[in-house]
Design a protein around this motif. Structure first.
Motif, short mmCIF file in Angstrom:
data_model
loop_
_atom_site.label_atom_id
_atom_site.label_comp_id
_atom_site.label_asym_id
_atom_site.label_seq_id
_atom_site.Cartn_x
_atom_site.Cartn_y
_atom_site.Cartn_z
N LYS A 515 0.89 -1.09 -0.03
CA LYS A 515 0.03 0.04 -0.03
C LYS A 515 0.73 1.33 0.03
CE LYS A 515 -3.91 -2.11 0.41
NZ LYS A 515 -4.84 -2.46 -0.71
N LEU A 516 2.03 1.32 0.67
CA LEU A 516 2.73 2.44 0.88
C LEU A 516 4.30 2.56 0.27
CD1 LEU A 516 1.80 2.92 4.70
CD2 LEU A 516 0.73 3.97 2.47
N THR A 517 4.37 1.56 -0.61
CA THR A 517 5.90 1.55 -1.28
C THR A 517 5.76 1.57 -2.65
OG1 THR A 517 6.20 -0.91 -1.29
CG2 THR A 517 6.88 0.19 0.77
N ARG A 518 7.04 1.97 -3.31
CA ARG A 518 6.79 2.14 -4.85
C ARG A 518 6.66 0.64 -5.66
NH1 ARG A 518 7.99 5.45 -8.84
NH2 ARG A 518 8.85 4.55 -10.90
N LEU A 519 7.18 -0.36 -4.78
CA LEU A 519 7.08 -1.75 -5.21
C LEU A 519 5.82 -2.43 -5.16
CD1 LEU A 519 8.42 -4.42 -6.17
CD2 LEU A 519 8.97 -4.99 -3.76
N GLY A 520 4.82 -1.95 -4.03
CA GLY A 520 3.76 -2.28 -3.99
C GLY A 520 2.85 -1.82 -5.10
N LEU A 521 3.32 -0.32 -5.43
CA LEU A 521 2.20 0.41 -6.25
C LEU A 521 2.55 -0.32 -7.77
CD1 LEU A 521 0.50 2.43 -7.09
CD2 LEU A 521 2.40 4.07 -7.41
N GLU A 522 4.05 -0.65 -7.91
CA GLU A 522 4.07 -1.20 -9.10
C GLU A 522 3.55 -2.48 -9.38
OE1 GLU A 522 8.37 -1.09 -9.72
OE2 GLU A 522 8.18 1.25 -10.06
N THR A 523 3.66 -3.38 -8.42
CA THR A 523 3.31 -4.84 -8.26
C THR A 523 1.65 -5.09 -8.42
OG1 THR A 523 4.76 -5.42 -6.53
CG2 THR A 523 2.78 -7.02 -7.00
N ARG A 524 1.04 -3.89 -8.07
CA ARG A 524 -0.51 -3.85 -8.23
C ARG A 524 -0.94 -3.26 -9.54
NH1 ARG A 524 -2.81 0.06 -4.64
NH2 ARG A 524 -0.87 0.86 -3.93
N ALA A 525 -0.26 -2.51 -10.18
CA ALA A 525 -0.13 -1.89 -11.46
C ALA A 525 -0.02 -3.36 -12.39
CB ALA A 525 0.50 -0.98 -11.89
N VAL A 526 1.07 -4.00 -12.22
CA VAL A 526 1.43 -4.87 -13.26
C VAL A 526 0.49 -6.27 -13.04
CG1 VAL A 526 3.15 -6.73 -13.66
CG2 VAL A 526 3.84 -4.42 -12.99
N THR A 527 -0.18 -6.44 -11.66
CA THR A 527 -1.05 -7.36 -11.62
C THR A 527 -2.33 -7.07 -12.39
OG1 THR A 527 -0.14 -7.95 -9.44
CG2 THR A 527 -2.39 -8.62 -9.96
N GLN A 528 -2.77 -6.00 -12.25
CA GLN A 528 -4.17 -5.43 -12.98
C GLN A 528 -4.06 -5.39 -14.29
OE1 GLN A 528 -6.67 -2.62 -11.27
NE2 GLN A 528 -6.03 -3.35 -9.22
N ASN A 529 -3.11 -4.85 -15.03
CA ASN A 529 -2.90 -4.31 -16.53
C ASN A 529 -1.31 -4.21 -16.77
OD1 ASN A 529 -2.92 -3.58 -19.09
ND2 ASN A 529 -4.91 -2.62 -18.57
N PRO A 530 -0.72 -5.59 -16.97
CA PRO A 530 0.66 -5.20 -17.30
C PRO A 530 1.15 -4.31 -18.71
CG PRO A 530 0.07 -7.43 -17.03
CD PRO A 530 -1.08 -6.75 -17.21
N LYS A 531 0.30 -4.52 -19.55
CA LYS A 531 0.67 -3.56 -20.86
C LYS A 531 0.45 -2.13 -20.44
CE LYS A 531 -0.82 -7.01 -24.17
NZ LYS A 531 -1.46 -7.68 -25.30
N MET A 532 -0.47 -1.79 -19.67
CA MET A 532 -0.66 -0.46 -19.38
C MET A 532 0.43 0.12 -18.41
SD MET A 532 -2.35 2.26 -19.75
CE MET A 532 -3.78 1.85 -20.50
N ALA A 533 0.92 -0.85 -17.50
CA ALA A 533 1.76 -0.55 -16.43
C ALA A 533 3.18 -0.41 -17.36
CB ALA A 533 2.19 -1.76 -15.67
#
Length: 649
Positions: A515-533
């Protein structure tokens, strides 16, 4: 001149003996001299009672010396002493009054008192009364232990007398409790016994229930009318607690009915009467049926050669003439009524405590499953990778802790070093697995499963080659030894508490990262839509690598925690891989709160089955799998399912 010297020596010696004889301790010992010299278990009782009744504090020393077979009697005058052997073979005599030296004597002038085991046991009982007020707290505690092991009515009064002067709070509490228990069992005053029982009613202590059990013990008696006794209940013949056969056996044992002739007894009697191939004139060859054997047996009865058979009508008549009662061993009905109420209250509290204990066990098991599954929740739940080698990462973490302890003997320091080191080792192993194998198999779950399964087998064999097949110890720090006992029923080991705290910390750490780190934000982004991330500048390969490594590292730390109470072997990971997958699937794929809920459900269900069926440890696993199969039919996405676009993937 020589005659005067001899007279002077005799006078001095006589004066010394007179002094010794007039000491209070010697006076009491001499009054019981004949019994002490005999030292027979059957006759020594009055002598021991007299020594105790003297009230002399020195009698504790007398009993201790006597029990240790270190008491000697001087043959010349019959006086008793403690003695120590000298280098020249003589003995230095010590007075019981003040342990002062009173002279020496040759072994031929002394008689050693050697009480047998029975006498020593009686001495020990008497000695306890002195030890209850001994200045040394350890001796007072030992005295309480001795009374608790073998309580006697004679010890109740000394125990009560020692309570007022007790200064140690723990020993005072033990004395007070033991006095209450002994009052219930031995006091002659009925109101005092009832008051003690009522005061401790509902107590969960095993000693309390053990004290009440003899009071409520019953004996089944047979009588034609209601006996004049403390009756617990009248038992009906034919009930679950008293069958017709058992009831008639009681009548036979009491001499109120003849012995029933069984088929075996009948046949044995017939065999004993065989004469020339006949029994009472009947050919043996014709006795192939039960009716024929009964007829021949009746013929023997008529001749007075066998006991009469008891018919069912005879049994019914006998049973109708008698009544059966369960009678308390305790004659006072007031006492048994109070004991029944106290036991009922205790059973209610025991049941509540057992539920609480079961809840703690379930919570403990759930924390273990959650700790084992939290890493899998990342790799499988978030990334969608079926990592069958996840259990081996747990195993690698446990072995890392074992290796650290070989170099760091301090168990507290070794655990503090092993936790981050296990994370580093398994993080590196997870990154290597992702780079070398998993990255080429994304979106191909079957191939991923087979590949990681092969890796798990290889890692198991590698561990066997390095550490062997025997279990290796991973010793917990001393401050994790033992258990937190809430009461006599509810307890939980400190290791389980530590694992629960560790699971909570990792839950907080995971939420912080996601929830509060860049790795978490990037992980959630890649999980939901890898191409958009990727279009936003995020490197999906790097994120997948770090996420897989994070999940593997957490599995390594879980291995250290699990290894503190479970066996550390090359196959230990396989014991948790199935539960880890079930935890993630039942809780909801991709949701950490779902993993927590799944661990709680599986842990609670397993402990519940084990409680209902404790004799079959495999039943819990079987029923749990059946339950999960049924559960996912109704909630295929788990307890807490993902929402939004990720749920549709």
């Amino acid at each position: 001149m020589k005659i005067l010297l001899l007279a002077l020596c005799f006078a001095l010696s006589f004066g010394h003996l007179a002094t010794a004889q007039t000491t209070p301790v010697q006076d009491v010992l001499q009054s019981q001299r004949a019994l002490i010299e005999k030292s027979s278990r059957r006759s020594i009782g009055p002598a021991i009672d007299a020594l105790v009744a003297s009230g002399l504090p020195q009698m504790q020393t007398v009993f201790e010396v006597w029990q240790a077979k270190e008491m000697w009697q001087r043959k010349a005058d019959g006086l008793f002493f403690a003695a120590t052997k000298n280098a020249d073979g003589t003995f230095t005599l010590l007075d019981f009054e003040d342990r002062g030296e009173v002279g020496t004597a040759a072994s031929t002038d002394l008689k050693q008192l050697k009480p047998n085991s029975g006498v020593r046991a009686m001495i020990a009982t008497a000695l306890v009364q002195f030890q209850l007020s001994d200045p040394d707290p350890a001796k007072r505690a030992d005295a309480l232990n001795s009374i608790a092991r073998d309580p006697e009515v004679a010890l109740l009064a000394p125990l009560r007398g020692s309570i007022a002067g007790e200064t140690d709070e723990d020993i005072l509490a033990r004395k007070t409790r033991l006095e209450r228990l002994m009052t219930m069992a031995y006091d002659n005053d009925i109101p005092s016994r009832v008051a003690a029982i009522t005061e401790m009613s509902g107590d969960l202590g095993v000693d309390f229930r053990a004290t009440l059990n003899p009071i409520l013990s019953t004996t089944r008696v047979v009588a034609q009318t209601q006996p004049d006794a403390n009756i617990a209940q009248e038992v009906n013949v034919g009930s679950d607690t008293l069958t017709r056969a058992d009831a008639y056996a009681l009548l036979v044992a009491a001499g109120d009915a003849p012995v029933e002739i069984t088929v075996d007894a009948r046949d044995a009697t017939l065999e004993a009467q065989i004469d020339g191939g006949r029994i009472a004139g009947f050919p043996v060859a014709q006795l192939s049926t039960e009716n024929a054997r009964d007829k021949v047996y009746d013929a023997l009865v008529e001749r007075g050669l066998a006991a009469p058979r008891v018919t069912q009508a005879d049994i019914a008549a006998s049973l109708a003439s008698y009544r059966f009662f369960d009678v308390y061993a305790e004659p006072s009905q007031v006492v048994t009524n109070a004991a029944e109420a106290a036991v009922s209250a205790s059973q209610t509290r025991v049941a509540i405590s057992q539920v609480a204990d079961l809840g703690l066990d379930a919570l403990s098991l759930a924390s273990i499953y959650f700790l084992a599954a939290i890493g899998l929740a990342i790799t499988f739940g978030v990334m969608g990778v079926i990592n069958m080698a996840h259990g081996e990462f747990i195993m690698m973490g446990a072995y890392t802790g074992y290796v650290v302890q070989q170099f760091v003997p301090n168990h507290t320091a070794s655990i503090l070093i092993a936790v981050p080191l296990a994370f580093a080792v398994t993080f590196a192993a997870g990154v290597a697995l992702e780079r070398l194998v998993v990255r080429w198999l994304y979106h191909r779950p079957l191939e991923t499963l087979l590949a990681t399964f092969g890796v798990s087998i290889a890692l198991q064999q590698l561990a066997k080659n390095i550490f062997g097949t025997q279990a290796r110890p991973l010793t917990s720090p001393p401050w994790l030894d033992g258990a937190w006992a809430i009461n006599d029923v509810v307890s939980i080991s400190y290791i389980r508490i530590a694992i629960f705290v560790l699971a909570f910390l990792f839950l907080a750490l995971f939420l912080f990262i996601m929830k509060l780190t860049r790795l978490g934000l990037e992980t959630r982004a890649v999980t939901q839509n890898p191409k958009m991330a990727a279009s936003m500048g995020i490197n999906p390969d790097r994120v997948n690598m770090l996420t897989f490594g994070l999940g593997s590292g957490i599995a390594g730390i879980a291995g250290v925690a699990i290894g503190l109470f479970a066996k550390v072997t090359s196959e230990m990971g396989s014991d948790y891989i199935v539960q880890s997958f079930m935890t993630v699937v039942v809780g909801g794929v991709g949701n950490i709160w779902g993993t927590l809920a799944g661990a709680a459900m599986i842990g609670g269900f397993q402990k519940g089955v084990e409680f209902l069926n404790p004799s079959n440890t495999l039943a819990a696993q079987t029923y749990m799998i059946i339950f999960i199969i049924i559960f996912i039919q109704f909630r295929p996405r788990g307890i807490i399912a993902l929402k939004g676009r990720a749920a549709g993937d």
